[in-house]
Design a protein around this motif. Structure first.
Motif, PDB file in Angstrom:
ATOM      1  N   LEU A 146       0.831  -1.213   0.000  1.00 18.26           N
ATOM      2  CA  LEU A 146       0.000   0.000   0.000  1.00 18.26           C
ATOM      3  C   LEU A 146       0.863   1.259   0.000  1.00 18.26           C
ATOM      4  O   LEU A 146       0.520   2.252  -0.654  1.00 18.26           O
ATOM      5  N   LEU A 147       1.985   1.226   0.733  1.00 17.90           N
ATOM      6  CA  LEU A 147       2.903   2.364   0.705  1.00 17.90           C
ATOM      7  C   LEU A 147       3.471   2.568  -0.694  1.00 17.90           C
ATOM      8  O   LEU A 147       3.566   3.692  -1.179  1.00 17.90           O
ATOM      9  N   ALA A 148       3.847   1.476  -1.348  1.00 18.13           N
ATOM     10  CA  ALA A 148       4.397   1.575  -2.702  1.00 18.13           C
ATOM     11  C   ALA A 148       3.364   2.164  -3.658  1.00 18.13           C
ATOM     12  O   ALA A 148       3.704   2.965  -4.537  1.00 18.13           O
ATOM     13  N   GLY A 162       3.436   5.688  -3.181  1.00 17.35           N
ATOM     14  CA  GLY A 162       4.682   6.197  -3.757  1.00 17.35           C
ATOM     15  C   GLY A 162       4.576   6.408  -5.248  1.00 17.35           C
ATOM     16  O   GLY A 162       5.051   7.411  -5.780  1.00 17.35           O
ATOM     17  N   VAL A 163       3.943   5.482  -5.934  1.00 14.43           N
ATOM     18  CA  VAL A 163       3.738   5.634  -7.374  1.00 14.43           C
ATOM     19  C   VAL A 163       2.902   6.882  -7.640  1.00 14.43           C
ATOM     20  O   VAL A 163       3.209   7.675  -8.532  1.00 14.43           O
ATOM     21  N   ASN A 164       1.857   7.069  -6.838  1.00 16.56           N
ATOM     22  CA  ASN A 164       1.011   8.265  -7.000  1.00 16.56           C
ATOM     23  C   ASN A 164       1.808   9.539  -6.762  1.00 16.56           C
ATOM     24  O   ASN A 164       1.698  10.500  -7.525  1.00 16.56           O
ATOM     25  N   LEU A 165       2.629   9.554  -5.704  1.00 13.32           N
ATOM     26  CA  LEU A 165       3.413  10.752  -5.398  1.00 13.32           C
ATOM     27  C   LEU A 165       4.397  11.067  -6.512  1.00 13.32           C
ATOM     28  O   LEU A 165       4.529  12.221  -6.928  1.00 13.32           O
ATOM     29  N   LEU A 166       5.102  10.072  -6.999  1.00 16.85           N
ATOM     30  CA  LEU A 166       6.077  10.305  -8.059  1.00 16.85           C
ATOM     31  C   LEU A 166       5.404  10.799  -9.337  1.00 16.85           C
ATOM     32  O   LEU A 166       5.981  11.594 -10.078  1.00 16.85           O
ATOM     33  N   ALA A 167       4.181  10.345  -9.583  1.00 14.77           N
ATOM     34  CA  ALA A 167       3.448  10.815 -10.764  1.00 14.77           C
ATOM     35  C   ALA A 167       2.979  12.261 -10.578  1.00 14.77           C
ATOM     36  O   ALA A 167       3.032  13.064 -11.510  1.00 14.77           O
ATOM     37  N   GLU A 168       2.539  12.603  -9.364  1.00 17.05           N
ATOM     38  CA  GLU A 168       2.018  13.943  -9.091  1.00 17.05           C
ATOM     39  C   GLU A 168       3.117  14.972  -8.835  1.00 17.05           C
ATOM     40  O   GLU A 168       2.936  16.151  -9.108  1.00 17.05           O
ATOM     41  N   ALA A 219       8.968   6.955  -1.374  1.00 14.34           N
ATOM     42  CA  ALA A 219       7.918   7.832  -1.898  1.00 14.34           C
ATOM     43  C   ALA A 219       6.587   7.515  -1.226  1.00 14.34           C
ATOM     44  O   ALA A 219       5.803   8.416  -0.915  1.00 14.34           O
ATOM     45  N   GLY A 220       6.342   6.241  -0.991  1.00 11.21           N
ATOM     46  CA  GLY A 220       5.106   5.856  -0.310  1.00 11.21           C
ATOM     47  C   GLY A 220       5.052   6.386   1.109  1.00 11.21           C
ATOM     48  O   GLY A 220       4.021   6.911   1.550  1.00 11.21           O
ATOM     49  N   ILE A 221       6.151   6.267   1.834  1.00 14.06           N
ATOM     50  CA  ILE A 221       6.206   6.798   3.197  1.00 14.06           C
ATOM     51  C   ILE A 221       6.052   8.314   3.164  1.00 14.06           C
ATOM     52  O   ILE A 221       5.298   8.894   3.951  1.00 14.06           O
ATOM     53  N   ALA A 222       6.769   8.969   2.227  1.00 18.34           N
ATOM     54  CA  ALA A 222       6.650  10.422   2.089  1.00 18.34           C
ATOM     55  C   ALA A 222       5.204  10.817   1.779  1.00 18.34           C
ATOM     56  O   ALA A 222       4.683  11.784   2.325  1.00 18.34           O
ATOM     57  N   PRO A 275       7.016  14.857  -9.472  1.00 22.89           N
ATOM     58  CA  PRO A 275       8.242  14.172  -9.893  1.00 22.89           C
ATOM     59  C   PRO A 275       9.539  14.778  -9.342  1.00 22.89           C
ATOM     60  O   PRO A 275      10.527  14.071  -9.236  1.00 22.89           O
ATOM     61  N   HIS A 276       9.529  16.052  -8.948  1.00 26.51           N
ATOM     62  CA  HIS A 276      10.786  16.634  -8.444  1.00 26.51           C
ATOM     63  C   HIS A 276      11.241  15.990  -7.139  1.00 26.51           C
ATOM     64  O   HIS A 276      12.399  16.048  -6.782  1.00 26.51           O
ATOM     65  N   ILE A 277      10.323  15.352  -6.431  1.00 25.31           N
ATOM     66  CA  ILE A 277      10.681  14.680  -5.182  1.00 25.31           C
ATOM     67  C   ILE A 277      11.581  13.477  -5.452  1.00 25.31           C
ATOM     68  O   ILE A 277      12.295  13.006  -4.573  1.00 25.31           O
ATOM     69  N   THR A 278      11.580  13.001  -6.701  1.00 25.67           N
ATOM     70  CA  THR A 278      12.399  11.854  -7.085  1.00 25.67           C
ATOM     71  C   THR A 278      13.871  12.101  -6.794  1.00 25.67           C
ATOM     72  O   THR A 278      14.577  11.188  -6.356  1.00 25.67           O
ATOM     73  N   THR A 279      14.345  13.318  -7.003  1.00 25.16           N
ATOM     74  CA  THR A 279      15.757  13.642  -6.776  1.00 25.16           C
ATOM     75  C   THR A 279      16.164  13.325  -5.345  1.00 25.16           C
ATOM     76  O   THR A 279      17.163  12.649  -5.110  1.00 25.16           O
ATOM     77  N   ALA A 280      15.374  13.797  -4.386  1.00 26.77           N
ATOM     78  CA  ALA A 280      15.697  13.556  -2.978  1.00 26.77           C
ATOM     79  C   ALA A 280      15.597  12.071  -2.641  1.00 26.77           C
ATOM     80  O   ALA A 280      16.437  11.527  -1.917  1.00 26.77           O
ATOM     81  N   LEU A 281      14.595  11.407  -3.185  1.00 26.23           N
ATOM     82  CA  LEU A 281      14.430   9.975  -2.914  1.00 26.23           C
ATOM     83  C   LEU A 281      15.582   9.153  -3.482  1.00 26.23           C
ATOM     84  O   LEU A 281      16.101   8.251  -2.826  1.00 26.23           O
ATOM     85  N   VAL A 282      15.986   9.475  -4.698  1.00 27.42           N
ATOM     86  CA  VAL A 282      17.092   8.748  -5.321  1.00 27.42           C
ATOM     87  C   VAL A 282      18.381   8.995  -4.552  1.00 27.42           C
ATOM     88  O   VAL A 282      19.154   8.066  -4.283  1.00 27.42           O
TER      89      VAL A 282
END
Length: 155
Positions: free
Chosen positions: A100-102, A105-111, A141-144, A113-120
């Motif tokens: 469910l967290l994942a 996370g998929v939703n957050l990365l789609a909405e 991303a899911g936790i975030a 995407p700039h958060i991807t930098t910090a996550l990576v």
């Protein structure tokens, strides 16, 4: 095309970090990206990898997890025996929560995407310095996502 630029330098630094951190997965990943970049195929291959890579990774992990079922090491008897253990129920609930967290996370990365930098970057730090496993961006991303929704709910 300039071969030596900021992204190449960043990848070389990550390769060195992987080497000193003795992280074979990171070195293979960076080496693969460098080879694609050096061959000039990056403009065609990188977008495809970026859009499909998570799904490939999840598929490979799922295959690896299902191998004991395919080999007969795990069957219905083992499943029944496992469910008699409190630890198995904890693992079952953890699996549901992580899935469910994942999804979040998929939703957050789609909405966003700039958060991807910090996550990576967080994943790179965990993999290279703490011998973590690079499944972090999606779960991170899911936790975030959950924390951000919680914060927004109370603000």
């Amino acid at each position: 095309m300039r071969l030596f630029n900021q992204s190449t330098l960043f990848l070389l630094i990550l390769l060195i970090v992987g080497f000193f951190g003795k992280n074979q997965s990171l070195m293979i990943a960076v080496g693969t990206l460098l080879i694609v970049k050096v061959t000039g195929l990056d403009t065609r291959i990188f977008p495809y990898i970026q859009s499909k890579g998570i799904h490939w990774g999840v598929t490979v992990i799922t295959i690896a997890v299902l191998v004991p079922i395919a080999t007969g090491e795990i069957g219905f008897k083992q499943l029944g025996d496992a469910l008699k253990s409190a630890y198995a129920w904890i693992a079952l609930c953890s699996g549901i929560i992580v899935a469910l967290l994942a999804k979040g996370g998929v939703n957050l990365l789609a909405e966003d995407p700039h958060i991807t930098t910090a996550l990576v970057f967080g994943t790179i730090i965990a993999v290279s310095l703490f011998k973590g496993v690079a499944v972090g961006p999606l779960i991170g991303a899911g936790i975030a996502y959950v924390v951000m929704r919680f914060v927004n709910y109370f603000s």
